[in-house]
Design an enzyme around this catalytic site. Structure first.
Site, PDB file in Angstrom:
ATOM      1  N   LYS A 157       0.755  -1.329  -0.074  1.00 23.42           N
ATOM      2  CA  LYS A 157      -0.161   0.048   0.062  1.00 23.42           C
ATOM      3  C   LYS A 157       0.917   1.211  -0.147  1.00 23.42           C
ATOM      4  O   LYS A 157       1.045   1.888   0.876  1.00 23.42           O
ATOM      5  CB  LYS A 157      -1.074   0.039   1.307  1.00 23.42           C
ATOM      6  CG  LYS A 157      -2.436   0.585   0.962  1.00 23.42           C
ATOM      7  CD  LYS A 157      -3.345   0.382   2.176  1.00 23.42           C
ATOM      8  CE  LYS A 157      -4.513   1.390   2.032  1.00 23.42           C
ATOM      9  NZ  LYS A 157      -5.296   1.455   1.233  1.00 23.42           N
TER      10      LYS A 157
HETATM   11  N1  PMP Z   1      -7.732  -2.268  -3.327  1.00 23.06           N
HETATM   12  C1  PMP Z   1      -7.106  -0.922  -3.283  1.00 23.06           C
HETATM   13  C2  PMP Z   1      -6.482  -0.477  -4.435  1.00 23.06           C
HETATM   14  C3  PMP Z   1      -7.477  -0.294  -1.916  1.00 23.06           C
HETATM   15  O1  PMP Z   1      -6.882   0.879  -1.813  1.00 23.06           O
HETATM   16  C4  PMP Z   1      -7.826  -1.032  -0.945  1.00 23.06           C
HETATM   17  C5  PMP Z   1      -8.178  -0.181   0.275  1.00 23.06           C
HETATM   18  N2  PMP Z   1      -7.148  -0.389   1.194  1.00 23.06           N
HETATM   19  C6  PMP Z   1      -8.581  -2.286  -1.138  1.00 23.06           C
HETATM   20  C7  PMP Z   1      -8.211  -2.847  -2.202  1.00 23.06           C
HETATM   21  C8  PMP Z   1      -9.166  -2.896   0.074  1.00 23.06           C
HETATM   22  O2  PMP Z   1      -8.281  -3.323   1.093  1.00 23.06           O
HETATM   23  P1  PMP Z   1      -8.833  -3.450   2.577  1.00 23.06           P
HETATM   24  O3  PMP Z   1      -9.862  -4.416   2.553  1.00 23.06           O
HETATM   25  O4  PMP Z   1      -7.758  -4.127   3.247  1.00 23.06           O
HETATM   26  O5  PMP Z   1      -9.259  -2.135   3.043  1.00 23.06           O
END
Ligand code: PMP
Length: 299
Positions: A157
């Site tokens: 991320k």
């Molecule tokens: N894909 C992207 C590109 C994101 O930014 C997010 C948000 N973090 C998600 C998927 C979903 O991830 P999570 O369920 O861990 O929040």
């Protein structure tokens, strides 16, 4: 705009101290500011049925922060346990029960392209409603692909990756849609700008396999909940044509939680949301994060 995220009294954690958000300062020569070289997380805390505040999947989020930092070589000077306890303190110092937490790991001044030798950490929180709203979404297939995994560590991320997300989201809004769907570098369905995708066909759920997407913690939770409810889930390469023949579809993510789709491009999903598998999972997810007794899955 500031008022939305912090006020005069808001406290955040910054490099070992709890300080007023309004007084916190950083350096304009930060390598993160110039090159998008930073790591972040998006986490939610909920006031559970018992009245306690619980950060949902705090371990998994801070483990991912650590893994993301390792992936791009930004040092992280805190353990997962320390990060969790700091997060609870940010919530309690602000009197928050239902809130979104935003840890950001960023770098000191450096105009070179060498990896960081040190880092700064801030953890802020604010009260935030469902990120994509509560209405069924009209989604547009983006002209932008997700980053090629040979060009970026797509499982991490990293702040800079979100320029891709911003462009896709903006394009969809400019065309009158609510949100974008991005394909991967091979043309398969990938994810939204900030959420993972699932679709339903003939009683089964399909979702893109890992490799070209952020491995969402909500995605993993939805798969667990589906297993629990006896709903089959297939993780595979998904063709856009298959999505456009699906019965229903939804996005899931920490900020968005579970939100159904009305349509993709000019295809409207035929199953009413209230009769979809996504609806069942949306309900199960809400119960899980609120630690409602009726749920059997452990957070
Ligand atoms: N894909 C992207 C590109 C994101 O930014 C997010 C948000 N973090 C998600 C998927 C979903 O991830 P999570 O369920 O861990 O929040």
């Amino acid at each position: 705009m500031n008022d939305m995220y912090y006020g005069e009294q808001t406290v955040l954690f910054f490099d070992g101290q709890f300080v007023k958000a309004a007084d916190a300062k950083t350096d304009l020569y930060s390598q993160s500011m110039h090159y998008g070289y930073a790591i972040f997380e998006g986490i939610r805390a909920y006031e559970t049925e018992s009245g306690e505040v619980a950060i949902f999947k705090a371990d998994a989020h801070y483990q991912r922060l650590k893994d993301s930092a390792d992936a791009v070589g930004i040092p992280l000077a805190y353990t997962v346990e320390e990060l969790i306890s700091i997060s609870y303190e940010v919530l309690s110092r602000n009197g928050f029960k239902n809130a979104y937490l935003r840890p950001l790991l960023f770098c000191p001044p450096n105009m070179s392209l060498q990896k960081a030798k040190a880092s700064h950490l801030m953890i802020a929180a604010w009260e935030w409603g469902a990120y994509l709203g509560e209405q069924l979404l009209r989604v547009m297939t983006s002209s932008f692909q997700r980053p090629n995994p040979k060009a970026f560590k797509v499982h991490a991320k990293v702040s800079g990756h979100y320029v891709n997300s911003i462009m896709a989201c903006q394009e969809a809004k400019d065309h009158g849609y609510d949100e974008a769907l991005l394909l991967d570098a091979n043309g398969f369905v990938a994810e939204g700008p900030g959420a993972n995708v699932f679709f339903e066909k003939d009683g089964q759920l399909f979702t893109p396999a890992l490799g070209n997407i952020l491995p969402g913690i909500t995605r993993a939770t939805i798969i667990e909940l589906a297993n629990d409810l006896g709903i089959p889930v297939v993780e595979t390469d998904c063709k856009l044509e298959a999505l456009k023949q699906a019965d229903s579809a939804f996005f899931c993510g920490t900020a968005a939680e579970v939100i159904g789709w009305k349509s993709i491009d000019d295809y409207a999903f035929p199953t009413p949301w209230h009769q979809s598998l996504g609806f069942q999972l949306q309900k199960a997810y809400k119960e899980l994060v609120l630690e409602k007794q009726s749920n059997t899955v452990q957070a």
